[in-house]
Write a protein that holds these residues in place. Sequence first.
Motif, short mmCIF file in Angstrom:
data_model
loop_
_atom_site.label_atom_id
_atom_site.label_comp_id
_atom_site.label_asym_id
_atom_site.label_seq_id
_atom_site.Cartn_x
_atom_site.Cartn_y
_atom_site.Cartn_z
N PRO A 123 1.32 26.06 -8.03
CA PRO A 123 0.40 27.18 -8.22
C PRO A 123 0.75 28.35 -7.30
O PRO A 123 1.14 28.15 -6.16
N ALA A 124 0.60 29.56 -7.81
CA ALA A 124 0.94 30.75 -7.04
C ALA A 124 0.04 30.91 -5.82
O ALA A 124 0.45 31.47 -4.82
N ASN A 125 -1.18 30.38 -5.86
CA ASN A 125 -2.11 30.56 -4.76
C ASN A 125 -2.15 29.40 -3.79
O ASN A 125 -2.95 29.39 -2.88
N GLY A 126 -1.29 28.41 -3.96
CA GLY A 126 -1.34 27.26 -3.08
C GLY A 126 0.01 26.92 -2.50
O GLY A 126 1.03 27.38 -2.99
N PRO A 127 0.02 26.14 -1.46
CA PRO A 127 1.29 25.73 -0.86
C PRO A 127 2.02 24.76 -1.79
O PRO A 127 1.39 23.97 -2.48
N GLY A 128 3.31 24.89 -1.82
CA GLY A 128 4.11 24.01 -2.67
C GLY A 128 4.61 22.81 -1.90
O GLY A 128 4.82 22.89 -0.70
N VAL A 129 4.80 21.74 -2.58
CA VAL A 129 5.40 20.56 -1.98
C VAL A 129 6.83 20.51 -2.47
O VAL A 129 7.08 20.46 -3.67
N GLY A 130 7.79 20.57 -1.55
CA GLY A 130 9.18 20.48 -1.93
C GLY A 130 9.82 21.82 -2.25
O GLY A 130 11.00 21.88 -2.47
N THR A 131 9.04 22.89 -2.32
CA THR A 131 9.62 24.22 -2.54
C THR A 131 8.93 25.19 -1.61
O THR A 131 7.86 24.93 -1.10
N GLY A 132 9.54 26.32 -1.42
CA GLY A 132 8.89 27.35 -0.63
C GLY A 132 9.86 28.42 -0.22
O GLY A 132 11.07 28.21 -0.18
N THR A 174 0.85 -1.19 0.00
CA THR A 174 0.00 0.00 0.00
C THR A 174 0.88 1.23 0.00
O THR A 174 1.71 1.40 0.90
N VAL A 175 0.72 2.09 -0.99
CA VAL A 175 1.51 3.32 -1.07
C VAL A 175 0.77 4.40 -0.29
O VAL A 175 -0.40 4.69 -0.57
N THR A 176 1.44 4.99 0.70
CA THR A 176 0.82 5.96 1.60
C THR A 176 1.15 7.41 1.26
O THR A 176 0.47 8.32 1.73
N SER A 177 2.19 7.66 0.50
CA SER A 177 2.50 9.01 0.05
C SER A 177 3.30 8.92 -1.25
O SER A 177 3.96 7.91 -1.48
N PRO A 178 3.18 9.88 -2.12
CA PRO A 178 2.69 11.24 -1.96
C PRO A 178 1.17 11.30 -1.88
O PRO A 178 0.48 10.37 -2.28
N SER A 179 0.69 12.43 -1.36
CA SER A 179 -0.74 12.58 -1.16
C SER A 179 -1.45 12.97 -2.45
O SER A 179 -0.83 13.48 -3.39
N ALA A 180 -2.74 12.73 -2.46
CA ALA A 180 -3.56 13.05 -3.63
C ALA A 180 -3.53 14.56 -3.89
O ALA A 180 -3.51 15.36 -2.97
N ASP A 181 -3.54 14.89 -5.15
CA ASP A 181 -3.61 16.28 -5.61
C ASP A 181 -2.44 17.14 -5.18
O ASP A 181 -2.51 18.36 -5.23
N SER A 182 -1.32 16.54 -4.74
CA SER A 182 -0.14 17.34 -4.42
C SER A 182 0.57 17.70 -5.73
O SER A 182 0.35 17.08 -6.77
N VAL A 183 1.41 18.73 -5.68
CA VAL A 183 2.12 19.22 -6.86
C VAL A 183 3.61 19.10 -6.60
O VAL A 183 4.11 19.55 -5.57
N HIS A 184 4.33 18.51 -7.56
CA HIS A 184 5.77 18.27 -7.42
C HIS A 184 6.49 18.76 -8.66
O HIS A 184 6.37 18.15 -9.73
N PRO A 185 7.25 19.86 -8.55
CA PRO A 185 8.01 20.34 -9.70
C PRO A 185 9.15 19.37 -10.06
O PRO A 185 9.65 18.64 -9.20
N VAL A 186 9.56 19.39 -11.32
CA VAL A 186 10.70 18.59 -11.77
C VAL A 186 11.92 18.99 -10.92
O VAL A 186 12.11 20.16 -10.60
N ASN A 187 12.72 18.02 -10.55
CA ASN A 187 13.93 18.16 -9.73
C ASN A 187 13.66 18.46 -8.26
O ASN A 187 14.60 18.66 -7.50
N SER A 188 12.41 18.49 -7.82
CA SER A 188 12.13 18.67 -6.39
C SER A 188 12.15 17.30 -5.71
O SER A 188 12.19 16.26 -6.36
N SER A 189 12.11 17.32 -4.40
CA SER A 189 12.10 16.07 -3.64
C SER A 189 10.70 15.48 -3.61
O SER A 189 9.72 16.19 -3.41
N LEU A 190 10.63 14.19 -3.82
CA LEU A 190 9.37 13.47 -3.77
C LEU A 190 9.48 12.45 -2.64
O LEU A 190 10.32 11.56 -2.68
N PHE A 191 8.65 12.61 -1.61
CA PHE A 191 8.66 11.68 -0.48
C PHE A 191 7.68 10.55 -0.79
O PHE A 191 6.51 10.80 -1.07
#
Length: 170
Positions: free
Chosen positions: A130-139, A34-51
């Motif tokens: 997205p500019a209006n949402g929290p980023g995953v792996g960047t900030g 069972t894969v528990t992450s990454p979470s649904a609808d998360s956004v991951h830019p190229v070259n960012s970390s993917l947990f």
Amino acid sequence: MLRTRFLSVTAASLLVGLGSAAPAVSEPPDATVTVTSPSADSVHPVNSSLFVGWRNDTGQEVDVWLAQGDGAGGTQRVFKLASKASSKPASELVAAVPSVPDGTDYTVEVTTRETGVHGYSAPFEVGPVPANGPGVGTGTSSGSDSGSDSRGAPWPSLSWLQTQDGHSPR
């Protein structure tokens, strides 16, 4: 003639005995991954970390793949993120998002090496945050824990840097 029959019976019993000595690779009938992450609808830019996190009750090593949906309900493997990953019941790893086209139909597939038992993550997006949402792996942060480099580009916040040491941000 009697001697030949004796040898063939002995050879047959040895072969039967050797066949049962080699254990077959199998898992319990209800074994799952069972894969528990990454979470649904998360956004991951190229070259960012993917947990990537998973539960594995097969006891077998797994391969971890980035996969993409084909629009017809199936998936196609795009990139191998890890090979021979942990066989522990609960595991996670950090991988860099490879250079792939932007899209919303990516998943992570974790599959056992021996028997092919597999699981998929919820769908997520590869692309710009997205500019209006929290980023995953960047900030970035406007607080005292951020600054800028020699080009004037903002440094990432310390909270983001702390998640890059191999630990999950949870």
